[in-house]
Design a protein around this motif. Structure first.
Motif, PDB file in Angstrom:
ATOM      1  N   ILE A  74       0.841  -1.207   0.000  1.00 25.84           N
ATOM      2  CA  ILE A  74       0.000   0.000   0.000  1.00 25.84           C
ATOM      3  C   ILE A  74       0.872   1.251   0.000  1.00 25.84           C
ATOM      4  O   ILE A  74       0.595   2.211  -0.721  1.00 25.84           O
ATOM      5  CB  ILE A  74      -0.957  -0.032   1.209  1.00 25.84           C
ATOM      6  N   THR A  75       1.938   1.239   0.769  1.00 24.20           N
ATOM      7  CA  THR A  75       2.829   2.389   0.821  1.00 24.20           C
ATOM      8  C   THR A  75       3.537   2.593  -0.505  1.00 24.20           C
ATOM      9  O   THR A  75       3.688   3.734  -0.966  1.00 24.20           O
ATOM     10  CB  THR A  75       3.862   2.208   1.943  1.00 24.20           C
ATOM     11  N   SER A  76       3.958   1.512  -1.158  1.00 19.07           N
ATOM     12  CA  SER A  76       4.631   1.659  -2.444  1.00 19.07           C
ATOM     13  C   SER A  76       3.682   2.186  -3.506  1.00 19.07           C
ATOM     14  O   SER A  76       4.079   3.009  -4.340  1.00 19.07           O
ATOM     15  CB  SER A  76       5.250   0.335  -2.881  1.00 19.07           C
ATOM     16  N   ILE A  77       2.426   1.759  -3.480  1.00 21.88           N
ATOM     17  CA  ILE A  77       1.439   2.292  -4.429  1.00 21.88           C
ATOM     18  C   ILE A  77       1.208   3.772  -4.169  1.00 21.88           C
ATOM     19  O   ILE A  77       1.106   4.572  -5.108  1.00 21.88           O
ATOM     20  CB  ILE A  77       0.125   1.489  -4.334  1.00 21.88           C
ATOM     21  N   ALA A  78       1.166   4.163  -2.908  1.00 22.88           N
ATOM     22  CA  ALA A  78       0.982   5.580  -2.578  1.00 22.88           C
ATOM     23  C   ALA A  78       2.158   6.412  -3.073  1.00 22.88           C
ATOM     24  O   ALA A  78       1.962   7.505  -3.627  1.00 22.88           O
ATOM     25  CB  ALA A  78       0.815   5.745  -1.072  1.00 22.88           C
ATOM     26  N   PHE A  79       3.375   5.902  -2.919  1.00 26.18           N
ATOM     27  CA  PHE A  79       4.538   6.633  -3.422  1.00 26.18           C
ATOM     28  C   PHE A  79       4.539   6.702  -4.945  1.00 26.18           C
ATOM     29  O   PHE A  79       4.985   7.695  -5.521  1.00 26.18           O
ATOM     30  CB  PHE A  79       5.836   6.016  -2.914  1.00 26.18           C
ATOM     31  N   ALA A  80       4.038   5.670  -5.611  1.00 26.59           N
ATOM     32  CA  ALA A  80       3.950   5.696  -7.075  1.00 26.59           C
ATOM     33  C   ALA A  80       2.970   6.772  -7.536  1.00 26.59           C
ATOM     34  O   ALA A  80       3.250   7.523  -8.482  1.00 26.59           O
ATOM     35  CB  ALA A  80       3.523   4.331  -7.604  1.00 26.59           C
ATOM     36  N   VAL A  81       1.834   6.872  -6.861  1.00 26.71           N
ATOM     37  CA  VAL A  81       0.849   7.897  -7.205  1.00 26.71           C
ATOM     38  C   VAL A  81       1.404   9.294  -6.936  1.00 26.71           C
ATOM     39  O   VAL A  81       1.269  10.206  -7.769  1.00 26.71           O
ATOM     40  CB  VAL A  81      -0.468   7.655  -6.425  1.00 26.71           C
ATOM     41  N   LEU A  82       2.060   9.460  -5.796  1.00 26.79           N
ATOM     42  CA  LEU A  82       2.639  10.761  -5.466  1.00 26.79           C
ATOM     43  C   LEU A  82       3.735  11.165  -6.445  1.00 26.79           C
ATOM     44  O   LEU A  82       3.818  12.332  -6.843  1.00 26.79           O
ATOM     45  CB  LEU A  82       3.189  10.750  -4.048  1.00 26.79           C
ATOM     46  N   SER A  83       4.557  10.213  -6.852  1.00 27.41           N
ATOM     47  CA  SER A  83       5.613  10.552  -7.803  1.00 27.41           C
ATOM     48  C   SER A  83       5.037  10.885  -9.166  1.00 27.41           C
ATOM     49  O   SER A  83       5.553  11.766  -9.865  1.00 27.41           O
ATOM     50  CB  SER A  83       6.635   9.423  -7.905  1.00 27.41           C
ATOM     51  N   ALA A  84       3.947  10.223  -9.580  1.00 27.21           N
ATOM     52  CA  ALA A  84       3.306  10.553 -10.851  1.00 27.21           C
ATOM     53  C   ALA A  84       2.698  11.949 -10.810  1.00 27.21           C
ATOM     54  O   ALA A  84       2.822  12.726 -11.775  1.00 27.21           O
ATOM     55  CB  ALA A  84       2.232   9.515 -11.178  1.00 27.21           C
ATOM     56  N   ILE A  85       2.060  12.294  -9.704  1.00 23.83           N
ATOM     57  CA  ILE A  85       1.484  13.638  -9.559  1.00 23.83           C
ATOM     58  C   ILE A  85       2.582  14.688  -9.553  1.00 23.83           C
ATOM     59  O   ILE A  85       2.474  15.724 -10.214  1.00 23.83           O
ATOM     60  CB  ILE A  85       0.632  13.711  -8.275  1.00 23.83           C
ATOM     61  N   GLN A  86       3.665  14.424  -8.833  1.00 20.91           N
ATOM     62  CA  GLN A  86       4.778  15.366  -8.770  1.00 20.91           C
ATOM     63  C   GLN A  86       5.431  15.527 -10.134  1.00 20.91           C
ATOM     64  O   GLN A  86       5.823  16.634 -10.516  1.00 20.91           O
ATOM     65  CB  GLN A  86       5.800  14.885  -7.732  1.00 20.91           C
ATOM     66  N   TYR A  87       5.543  14.436 -10.897  1.00 14.89           N
ATOM     67  CA  TYR A  87       6.155  14.511 -12.224  1.00 14.89           C
ATOM     68  C   TYR A  87       5.304  15.338 -13.177  1.00 14.89           C
ATOM     69  O   TYR A  87       5.820  16.124 -13.975  1.00 14.89           O
ATOM     70  CB  TYR A  87       6.375  13.109 -12.781  1.00 14.89           C
ATOM     71  N   LYS A  88       3.973  15.165 -13.101  1.00 15.74           N
ATOM     72  CA  LYS A  88       3.075  15.961 -13.949  1.00 15.74           C
ATOM     73  C   LYS A  88       3.105  17.435 -13.571  1.00 15.74           C
ATOM     74  O   LYS A  88       2.999  18.303 -14.424  1.00 15.74           O
ATOM     75  CB  LYS A  88       1.641  15.442 -13.837  1.00 15.74           C
ATOM     76  N   LYS A  89       3.254  17.701 -12.287  1.00 15.51           N
ATOM     77  CA  LYS A  89       3.197  19.075 -11.801  1.00 15.51           C
ATOM     78  C   LYS A  89       4.504  19.826 -12.035  1.00 15.51           C
ATOM     79  O   LYS A  89       4.483  20.960 -12.494  1.00 15.51           O
ATOM     80  CB  LYS A  89       2.863  19.056 -10.305  1.00 15.51           C
ATOM     81  N   ALA A  90       5.635  19.211 -11.736  1.00 16.52           N
ATOM     82  CA  ALA A  90       6.906  19.941 -11.752  1.00 16.52           C
ATOM     83  C   ALA A  90       7.946  19.337 -12.680  1.00 16.52           C
ATOM     84  O   ALA A  90       9.023  19.900 -12.821  1.00 16.52           O
ATOM     85  CB  ALA A  90       7.464  20.018 -10.337  1.00 16.52           C
ATOM     86  N   GLY A  91       7.677  18.198 -13.277  1.00 22.00           N
ATOM     87  CA  GLY A  91       8.679  17.569 -14.128  1.00 22.00           C
ATOM     88  C   GLY A  91       9.660  16.760 -13.310  1.00 22.00           C
ATOM     89  O   GLY A  91       9.397  16.376 -12.173  1.00 22.00           O
ATOM     90  N   LYS A  92      10.806  16.497 -13.916  1.00 19.69           N
ATOM     91  CA  LYS A  92      11.821  15.671 -13.261  1.00 19.69           C
ATOM     92  C   LYS A  92      12.641  16.535 -12.310  1.00 19.69           C
ATOM     93  O   LYS A  92      13.581  17.205 -12.700  1.00 19.69           O
ATOM     94  CB  LYS A  92      12.723  15.042 -14.319  1.00 19.69           C
ATOM     95  N   THR A  93      12.247  16.509 -11.051  1.00 25.75           N
ATOM     96  CA  THR A  93      12.946  17.268 -10.020  1.00 25.75           C
ATOM     97  C   THR A  93      13.536  16.304  -9.001  1.00 25.75           C
ATOM     98  O   THR A  93      13.355  15.086  -9.094  1.00 25.75           O
ATOM     99  CB  THR A  93      11.988  18.240  -9.303  1.00 25.75           C
ATOM    100  N   LEU A  94      14.238  16.850  -8.041  1.00 28.92           N
ATOM    101  CA  LEU A  94      14.836  16.029  -6.991  1.00 28.92           C
ATOM    102  C   LEU A  94      13.758  15.318  -6.173  1.00 28.92           C
ATOM    103  O   LEU A  94      13.926  14.149  -5.785  1.00 28.92           O
ATOM    104  CB  LEU A  94      15.704  16.904  -6.087  1.00 28.92           C
ATOM    105  N   GLU A  95      12.646  15.985  -5.931  1.00 28.50           N
ATOM    106  CA  GLU A  95      11.551  15.382  -5.164  1.00 28.50           C
ATOM    107  C   GLU A  95      10.935  14.211  -5.912  1.00 28.50           C
ATOM    108  O   GLU A  95      10.563  13.198  -5.312  1.00 28.50           O
ATOM    109  CB  GLU A  95      10.476  16.423  -4.841  1.00 28.50           C
ATOM    110  N   THR A  96      10.804  14.345  -7.237  1.00 28.26           N
ATOM    111  CA  THR A  96      10.244  13.263  -8.038  1.00 28.26           C
ATOM    112  C   THR A  96      11.157  12.042  -8.002  1.00 28.26           C
ATOM    113  O   THR A  96      10.683  10.910  -7.862  1.00 28.26           O
ATOM    114  CB  THR A  96      10.051  13.729  -9.495  1.00 28.26           C
TER     115      THR A  96
END
Length: 58
Positions: free
Chosen positions: A15-37
């Motif tokens: 469940i935690t890994s799926i949540a991180f996958a969703v968060l990284s996809a949202i972050q990638y759409k919002k800001a592109g390839k950043t350190l947080e992504t």
């Protein structure tokens, strides 16, 4: 309800890994390839590998 007997359920890692996958996809759409992504993607991979280790480790 979870009991406090020292056993870690593998489902929590999945469940935690799926949540991180969703968060990284949202972050990638919002800001592109950043350190947080990259950080969120690494956490996704780490928790997914931990899940498979717990499943197939026994």
């Amino acid at each position: 309800m979870a009991s406090m007997n020292g056993i870690i359920e593998p489902n929590y890692f999945l469940i935690t890994s799926i949540a991180f996958a969703v968060l990284s996809a949202i972050q990638y759409k919002k800001a592109g390839k950043t350190l947080e992504t990259i950080y969120l993607s690494i956490l996704f991979i780490f928790f997914l590998i931990s899940y498979f280790i717990l499943i197939f480790g026994d």
